[in-house]
Design a protein around this motif. Structure first.
Motif, PDB file in Angstrom:
ATOM      1  N   ARG A   7     -14.332  31.714  -8.093  1.00  0.00           N
ATOM      2  CA  ARG A   7     -14.229  32.763  -7.084  1.00  0.00           C
ATOM      3  C   ARG A   7     -12.812  33.313  -7.057  1.00  0.00           C
ATOM      4  N   LEU A  66     -10.942  34.948  -4.910  1.00  0.00           N
ATOM      5  CA  LEU A  66     -10.815  36.342  -4.503  1.00  0.00           C
ATOM      6  C   LEU A  66     -10.162  36.412  -3.131  1.00  0.00           C
ATOM      7  N   THR A  92     -12.821  34.874 -14.502  1.00  0.00           N
ATOM      8  CA  THR A  92     -14.098  35.427 -14.961  1.00  0.00           C
ATOM      9  C   THR A  92     -13.889  36.470 -16.055  1.00  0.00           C
ATOM     10  N   ASN A  99     -19.028  41.398  -7.329  1.00  0.00           N
ATOM     11  CA  ASN A  99     -19.050  40.237  -6.445  1.00  0.00           C
ATOM     12  C   ASN A  99     -19.770  40.583  -5.165  1.00  0.00           C
ATOM     13  N   SER A 145     -18.096  34.961  -0.553  1.00  0.00           N
ATOM     14  CA  SER A 145     -18.054  35.901  -1.670  1.00  0.00           C
ATOM     15  C   SER A 145     -18.161  35.176  -3.008  1.00  0.00           C
ATOM     16  N   GLU A 146     -19.021  35.674  -3.877  1.00  0.00           N
ATOM     17  CA  GLU A 146     -19.234  35.083  -5.203  1.00  0.00           C
ATOM     18  C   GLU A 146     -19.228  36.177  -6.263  1.00  0.00           C
ATOM     19  N   ASN A 147     -18.661  35.862  -7.432  1.00  0.00           N
ATOM     20  CA  ASN A 147     -18.676  36.770  -8.577  1.00  0.00           C
ATOM     21  C   ASN A 147     -19.976  36.602  -9.362  1.00  0.00           C
ATOM     22  N   HIS A 156      -8.246  37.588 -14.175  1.00  0.00           N
ATOM     23  CA  HIS A 156      -9.008  36.633 -13.386  1.00  0.00           C
ATOM     24  C   HIS A 156      -9.792  35.748 -14.344  1.00  0.00           C
ATOM     25  N   SER A 196     -20.138  46.711  -4.768  1.00  0.00           N
ATOM     26  CA  SER A 196     -20.047  46.796  -6.234  1.00  0.00           C
ATOM     27  C   SER A 196     -20.735  48.057  -6.738  1.00  0.00           C
ATOM     28  N   VAL A 214     -11.067  42.624  -8.901  1.00  0.00           N
ATOM     29  CA  VAL A 214     -10.917  41.482  -9.808  1.00  0.00           C
ATOM     30  C   VAL A 214      -9.786  41.795 -10.780  1.00  0.00           C
ATOM     31  N   LEU A 229     -19.201  43.353 -14.110  1.00  0.00           N
ATOM     32  CA  LEU A 229     -18.833  42.267 -13.215  1.00  0.00           C
ATOM     33  C   LEU A 229     -18.677  42.814 -11.807  1.00  0.00           C
TER      34      LEU A 229
END
Length: 492
Positions: A198, A200, A106, A171, A208-210, A104, A153, A81, A169
């Motif tokens: 997202r 990414l 987020t 994902n 894929s999700e954060n 990013h 992660s 990220v 953080l």
């Protein structure tokens, strides 16, 4: 323990807003803990010591400090990220060393809420596998540093479980938040499609999700609200209210009148939970992937969690989602296909052999038409009747112990795939279908390591899942962080 390292994000932000501590003091204490212990954990690729202290000073000088939901809270960011001024290496020697020009979205939202980025955490190369190791280092489980922290992660989870930061953080494209959260005894929330920005790379074909990693449900909810761009509830009370049974009932176990509401709409009673209208909860230990079985200790924890929720007033039934028999092939196609996307433009000579093989299989899957959107649509058509009948699904979070903390990137592709699949078959359906899912700590394994279960909900049900997790947190409180680094320890 120092005064602030190891505290929750809710506690830290409240104290900063009240002027009881400065952001610099909070960040400095967390940096000292990282300096003392991360050599044995391996959570961080980059520690931004000087930059983080400067950012903490800037937060302390903000005119809106009293309104910041994450005022002075140190956070870690997964190394796929972008963080302004830092390179985004994605666990690889093949990626650029150039610093990112912008945060990013987020990361920008976390900073706008008052958080301070203290570092970037280790990931496996291109975030492919369920063990976090590679050319930049190995992330270890702080509860037992001989075991992996999980992946991808894993560095973020290790940082939170070790008390280096209260929030991180990460994902999740196939379980990459929930798997390390389950290994390390954390809340790991994969939001549903569209809830958190997202952006990414290829996004693993929309899978894929954060999302947040945290030690408490309140912290996870706070961070999720910030990431999702929702109004974040700032808690100034010293003690949170007891959790409610999500469902909207009006009569409490203690007979009191309806009180304030949880984010899912259920009334919060002073002495217990609302039981007039509990949720319909399905319980299943069936693996989505044919031929992969869930180990008895992991199934037993999920069964115990289901009994606890039944005792709290929910209607719980054994019911299995209608996973297609071909799901294992579909998962492999999308897993490898996402890697093929991320490997585009990179020098293959600088990629580990397992990553090259993974990407090559993904390119073949694309040529064979196995990555069409129709796959996701077909899965959701199968699942819709199940989630019309049930509000929440409870499953094991893992199926087997985490692999050893080792140089898995030097091993063959098949060995990695088999180890990952045997350990964590329960997470991929909810990436492909886009439904929210979270891992919540629950009980202990025979090894003494943290246990965990997975909760899955309907689209948009993130806060409902967090409410159910809060009930489990109240029924079976967990130790938030590993009490020591360097030895395996259990939990009560």
């Amino acid at each position: 323990m120092t005064a602030w390292a190891g505290r929750t994000a809710v506690e830290i932000s409240r104290a900063v807003r009240r002027g009881e501590v400065t952001p610099r003091q909070v960040v400095a204490e967390h940096l000292a803990r990282i300096a003392g212990d991360d050599g044995r954990v391996g959570a961080f690729r980059v520690v931004r010591a000087g930059a983080a202290l400067a950012e903490a000073d800037a937060v302390g000088a903000r005119s809106d400090l009293a309104r910041l939901p994450l005022a002075g809270v140190p956070v870690a960011v997964k190394d796929n990220v972008p963080v302004r001024g830092e390179s985004t290496r994605n666990g690889s020697a093949a990626t650029s060393q150039a610093p990112a020009a912008e945060d990013h979205v987020t990361v920008a939202r976390l900073r706008a809420a008052g958080a301070v980025v203290v570092g970037l955490t280790h990931v496996p190369e291109l975030c492919v596998f369920g063990t976090t190791d590679g050319v930049h280092g190995i992330a270890r489980n702080p509860w037992d540093p001989t075991r992996t922290a999980g992946g991808s992660s894993g560095g973020s989870a290790a940082a939170v479980a070790a008390g280096f930061v209260p929030l991180a953080l990460g994902n999740d494209g196939m379980g990459s938040l929930r798997i390390p959260a389950a290994h390390c005894g954390l809340i790991g929330l994969k939001p549903g499609t569209g809830r958190v920005p997202r952006d990414l790379g290829g996004g693993w074909y929309g899978m894929s999700e954060n999302g947040p990693l945290a030690t408490t449900v309140a912290d996870a909810r706070l961070m999720f609200s910030v990431l999702a761009g929702e109004p974040a509830e700032i808690c100034e009370a010293e003690e949170p209210a007891p959790p409610s049974a999500p469902g909207g009932g009006e009569t409490s176990r203690t007979g009191t009148a309806p009180g304030p509401r949880s984010r899912s709409g259920a009334a919060v009673a002073d002495g217990g939970w609302e039981t007039g209208s509990g949720l319909r909860i399905a319980f299943s230990t069936r693996s989505p992937i044919a031929g992969v079985r869930v180990g008895a200790p992991y199934a037993a924890l999920a069964r115990e969690a289901a009994r606890a929720l039944s005792g709290a007033g929910h209607a719980v039934a054994i019911a299995h989602p209608p996973y297609p028999l071909s799901f294992g092939i579909v998962v492999l196609a999308h897993w490898t296909g996402g890697t093929a996307q991320d490997a585009e433009g990179l020098d293959p000579r600088l990629l580990a052999p397992r990553t090259r093989r993974h990407a090559a299989i993904g390119r073949a899957a694309g040529r064979l038409g196995m990555l069409r959107p129709a796959r996701k649509e077909a899965l959701n058509r199968r699942l819709e009747p199940f989630f019309e009948a049930y509000d929440v699904l409870v499953t094991p979070a893992l199926a087997r112990p985490g692999p050893a903390a080792d140089a898995w990137h030097e091993r063959g592709w098949l060995a990695n795939v088999l180890a990952n699949t045997a350990c964590s078959p329960m997470t991929p359906p909810w990436n492909l279908s886009g439904r929210p899912a979270l891992s919540v700590p629950f009980g202990s394994l025979p090894t003494g390591l943290p246990g965990a279960v997975q909760l899955v909900g309907r689209p948009g049900a993130e806060h409902q899942l967090l409410d159910v997790a809060a009930q489990l947190e109240h029924l079976r409180p967990w130790e938030r962080t590993a009490p020591s680094v360097g030895a395996s320890v259990g939990r009560s």
